[in-house]
Design a protein around this motif. Structure first.
Motif, PDB file in Angstrom:
ATOM      1  N   THR A 118      16.387  10.294  24.189  1.00  0.00           N
ATOM      2  CA  THR A 118      15.102  10.924  23.875  1.00  0.00           C
ATOM      3  C   THR A 118      14.097   9.897  23.386  1.00  0.00           C
ATOM      4  N   ASP A 119      14.543   8.996  22.529  1.00  0.00           N
ATOM      5  CA  ASP A 119      13.657   7.947  22.010  1.00  0.00           C
ATOM      6  C   ASP A 119      13.140   7.067  23.145  1.00  0.00           C
TER       7      ASP A 119
ATOM      8  N   THR B 276      23.631   8.346  23.393  1.00  0.00           N
ATOM      9  CA  THR B 276      23.469   9.581  22.630  1.00  0.00           C
ATOM     10  C   THR B 276      22.196  10.280  23.094  1.00  0.00           C
ATOM     11  N   LYS B 277      22.113  11.567  22.824  1.00  0.00           N
ATOM     12  CA  LYS B 277      20.910  12.323  23.175  1.00  0.00           C
ATOM     13  C   LYS B 277      19.696  11.783  22.435  1.00  0.00           C
ATOM     14  N   GLN B 278      19.913  11.359  21.193  1.00  0.00           N
ATOM     15  CA  GLN B 278      18.799  10.835  20.401  1.00  0.00           C
ATOM     16  C   GLN B 278      18.274   9.540  21.000  1.00  0.00           C
ATOM     17  N   LEU B 279      19.178   8.646  21.398  1.00  0.00           N
ATOM     18  CA  LEU B 279      18.763   7.382  22.012  1.00  0.00           C
ATOM     19  C   LEU B 279      17.985   7.646  23.298  1.00  0.00           C
TER      20      LEU B 279
ATOM     21  N   GLN C 134      14.883  17.494  26.726  1.00  0.00           N
ATOM     22  CA  GLN C 134      15.987  17.799  25.806  1.00  0.00           C
ATOM     23  C   GLN C 134      16.862  18.926  26.346  1.00  0.00           C
TER      24      GLN C 134
ATOM     25  N   LYS D 260      10.587   8.967  25.251  1.00  0.00           N
ATOM     26  CA  LYS D 260       9.282   9.065  24.564  1.00  0.00           C
ATOM     27  C   LYS D 260       8.481   7.772  24.724  1.00  0.00           C
TER      28      LYS D 260
END
Length: 248
Positions: free
Chosen positions: A175-176, A170-173, A191, A179
């Motif tokens: 991104t995390d 996922t995009k969230q994974l 992003q 970071k």
């Protein structure tokens, strides 16, 4: 029977015999012509088939590749002067690729990369769907922003691998993970890269290279441009590397 009648019958019989012979000659000639025509047609068709038959392609693996590996712009670890280049074509969603990363790469690093004998390259081959493309696009963006941080992101992404049957990427994974692993990350650019697939051309070039090389699946490993069968087994890969080193 009168002599004239006998002569008439004889002449009639001779005429009939002559006609029969002529019919036989004509029929035989026709047969010969048909046979000759058939032979000519068969020869022509055979020649045409040979001309239309595509030339057999040369082997694209297990020997030196007709299409060489383009190492330029690809992430790698190890010395630029290492005599042996090992290339892994892989997919971040492939469980066998994770096994290779977990079990083979550490031994490769210890025995060959840290001793400057081998440089290891990673090239995308996204064969498992949209999640594979998204992960590869993210890795390409990390490499674009900070090449030195690529491998930390790469390792963390494989460690986070979920079930192949689920869309765990996922995009969230991503991104995390970015970071956590990429110093001075340009978060907005990262992003945006995920949203617009801005690195799709780089991923497409990797996939095209894999196709041209005849890569059958993931992971697939090359040693100095030669595809190695069974390289997921470290012993097999070690043997191929040692042979390549002996040629130097």
């Amino acid at each position: 029977m009168s002599s004239k009648k006998k002569e008439f019958l004889k002449a009639d019989k001779d005429l009939e015999s002559g006609n029969r012979k002529r019919r036989i000659v004509v029929f035989s000639s026709v047969i010969v012509i048909v046979l000759i025509a058939a032979v000519i047609v068969m020869i022509y068709q055979g020649q045409l088939a040979r001309e239309e038959k595509p030339q057999k392609k040369q082997a694209t693996h297990r020997t030196e590749q007709a299409t060489g590996i383009n190492y330029n712009g690809q992430p790698f670890i190890g010395s630029t002067n290492a005599p042996v280049k090992v290339v892994e074509f892989a997919d971040y969603r492939c469980p066998y690729c994770k096994q290779f990363e977990d079990n083979v790469v550490p031994q490769l690093e210890k025995n060959y990369i840290e001793t400057n004998k081998v440089s290891l390259y990673y090239i995308n081959y996204t064969i498992l769907g949209p999640g594979s493309l998204l992960a590869a696009n993210a890795a390409e963006e990390v490499f674009r922003q900070n090449p030195k941080a690529f491998w930390a992101f790469h390792d963390a992404l494989f460690k986070a691998q979920g079930d192949e049957k689920t869309e765990w990427v996922t995009k969230q994974l991503l991104t995390d993970i970015a970071k956590q692993t990429v110093p001075s990350l340009d978060l907005k650019a990262f992003q945006n890269a995920l949203d617009t697939a801005s690195n799709k051309n780089a991923v497409a070039r990797d996939n095209q290279m894999a196709e041209e090389l005849g890569v059958p699946g993931t992971p697939t490993v090359f040693v100095n441009g030669t595809m190695i069968d069974g390289a997921q087994d470290y012993a097999v890969l070690k043997q191929a590397i040692d042979q390549a080193l002996n040629k130097k």
